[in-house]
Write a protein that holds these residues in place. Structure first.
Motif, PDB file in Angstrom:
ATOM      1  N   TYR A 169      77.792 -14.230  42.466  1.00 33.90           N
ATOM      2  CA  TYR A 169      76.664 -13.498  41.911  1.00 33.90           C
ATOM      3  C   TYR A 169      77.137 -12.617  40.755  1.00 33.90           C
ATOM      4  N   ALA A 170      76.622 -12.919  39.570  1.00 35.42           N
ATOM      5  CA  ALA A 170      76.921 -12.109  38.387  1.00 35.42           C
ATOM      6  C   ALA A 170      75.816 -11.073  38.220  1.00 35.42           C
ATOM      7  N   HIS A 171      76.185  -9.790  38.273  1.00 38.40           N
ATOM      8  CA  HIS A 171      75.189  -8.726  38.144  1.00 38.40           C
ATOM      9  C   HIS A 171      74.739  -8.622  36.691  1.00 38.40           C
ATOM     10  N   LEU A 172      73.435  -8.703  36.478  1.00 36.30           N
ATOM     11  CA  LEU A 172      72.888  -8.654  35.127  1.00 36.30           C
ATOM     12  C   LEU A 172      72.413  -7.261  34.744  1.00 36.30           C
ATOM     13  N   PHE A 173      71.572  -6.662  35.572  1.00 39.88           N
ATOM     14  CA  PHE A 173      71.045  -5.328  35.293  1.00 39.88           C
ATOM     15  C   PHE A 173      70.353  -4.813  36.556  1.00 39.88           C
ATOM     16  N   ASP A 174      69.993  -3.534  36.542  1.00 35.94           N
ATOM     17  CA  ASP A 174      69.200  -2.921  37.611  1.00 35.94           C
ATOM     18  C   ASP A 174      67.825  -2.564  37.060  1.00 35.94           C
ATOM     19  N   PHE A 175      66.840  -2.554  37.933  1.00 36.02           N
ATOM     20  CA  PHE A 175      65.497  -2.160  37.513  1.00 36.02           C
ATOM     21  C   PHE A 175      64.849  -1.315  38.604  1.00 36.02           C
ATOM     22  N   LYS A 176      63.834  -0.553  38.208  1.00 38.95           N
ATOM     23  CA  LYS A 176      63.087   0.282  39.140  1.00 38.95           C
ATOM     24  C   LYS A 176      61.841  -0.457  39.598  1.00 38.95           C
ATOM     25  N   LEU A 177      61.608  -0.414  40.889  1.00 38.63           N
ATOM     26  CA  LEU A 177      60.369  -0.947  41.436  1.00 38.63           C
ATOM     27  C   LEU A 177      59.400   0.212  41.566  1.00 38.63           C
ATOM     28  N   LYS A 178      58.230   0.122  40.961  1.00 36.84           N
ATOM     29  CA  LYS A 178      57.254   1.217  40.948  1.00 36.84           C
ATOM     30  C   LYS A 178      55.991   0.803  41.702  1.00 36.84           C
ATOM     31  N   LEU A 179      55.375   1.775  42.364  1.00 39.16           N
ATOM     32  CA  LEU A 179      54.073   1.529  42.982  1.00 39.16           C
ATOM     33  C   LEU A 179      53.013   1.796  41.924  1.00 39.16           C
TER      34      LEU A 179
END
Length: 300
Positions: free
Chosen positions: A158-168
């Motif tokens: 698994y190559a980590h690409l980026f992180d993101f926020k999950l919003k309601l």
């Protein structure tokens, strides 16, 4: 050691019948040709042909070398032709699937940018979305999978690409719109609208609500635009990546709220089989293009 050049020299000598014509054919001086043949005879410890004969008369040992040349040289030429032909053909293709409906918002522009850099590599994403593409990856039906979940780590990389926020996201007049952040308890009786993904694979249930009691309703729809329309109309709430939320929130159609005091951050990985690292079509090519394109278009 017998080199291909030695075989070619002997074969040419047979064809032309003389050292003078062989030297001319191979663009060598007679001195260089004589030195090459003498060096080969010393290595093999035998004489290959009788001197001062016209045409050249080969010894039994020379005939054995000619036999080898007749077998090897055509194969060498055939391989050279195949290599040349391969340069005019597409290098290969990457068969890609995604386990994220919302990824198509940035994935297609990313692939277009990728093709600008590597036009000979076809990115096949016709399989599109799959909520569980890992089995296809393991069975070699796919080369790459975009996913937020790590599974089968002993077989996959698994190559980590980026992180993101999950919003309601909620309607602007929803009672949760005034909160600085929401808790799992806040969602206990809500109607949660989502893409058609099994509940156990949805981030909001796996990583936020988890074991908290949920007595609400899970409503699934196929299109992202419809999710925003339903939420804006007050018919439910939804959890979506921040890159998808921002344009609609800037228009005042919805309000986004962090999931938890610290927010819910999720990773995005590029999954591949471990032997994919040795493939001529490097997955890192996709990573190198994807990151700057995402950052510029969707995370600025």
């Amino acid at each position: 050691m017998i080199d291909v050049k030695h075989l070619k020299t002997i074969a040419t000598l047979k064809e032309t019948g003389s050292l003078v014509n062989t030297a001319r054919e191979l663009f060598l001086t007679q001195s260089a040709l004589s030195h090459q043949i003498k060096d080969l005879e010393n290595k093999l410890d035998c004489q290959l042909f009788e001197r001062k004969t016209q045409p050249v008369r080969f010894t039994p040992q020379g005939m054995l070398l000619l036999e080898l040349a007749s077998e090897v040289l055509p194969r060498v030429e055939a391989t050279k032709c195949r290599l040349k032909e391969s340069l005019n053909q597409p290098i290969s293709q990457l068969r890609l699937s995604v386990e994220c409906h919302a990824c198509f918002h940035w994935l297609l522009p990313t692939i277009k940018e990728f093709n600008n850099f590597w036009p000979d590599i076809k990115v096949d994403y016709e399989r599109g979305f799959s909520y569980d593409a890992i089995p296809e990856l393991l069975s070699d039906e796919l080369d790459l999978v975009l996913t937020s979940d790590i599974r089968e780590p002993d077989k996959l990389e698994y190559a980590h690409l980026f992180d993101f926020k999950l919003k309601l996201i909620v309607a602007p007049d929803h009672e949760l719109a005034k909160k600085a952040y929401v808790t799992a308890l806040d969602l206990k009786n809500e109607t949660i609208i989502s893409y058609p993904i099994p509940r156990e694979r949805q981030d909001i249930f796996k990583h936020f609500i988890q074991n908290a009691r949920f007595d609400g309703t899970l409503k699934t729809v196929d299109q992202g635009l419809l999710i925003f329309q339903l939420v804006s109309a007050g018919m439910g709430v939804a959890a979506l990546p921040d890159w998808l939320v921002t344009p609609y929130e800037s228009q005042g159609l919805i309000k986004s709220i962090p999931l938890g005091a610290l927010g819910l951050t999720r990773p995005m990985y590029l999954a591949m089989k471990k032997n994919m690292k040795d493939n001529p079509v490097r997955p890192s090519m996709l990573i190198k293009i994807q990151l700057p394109v995402n950052a510029k278009l969707f995370f600025s």
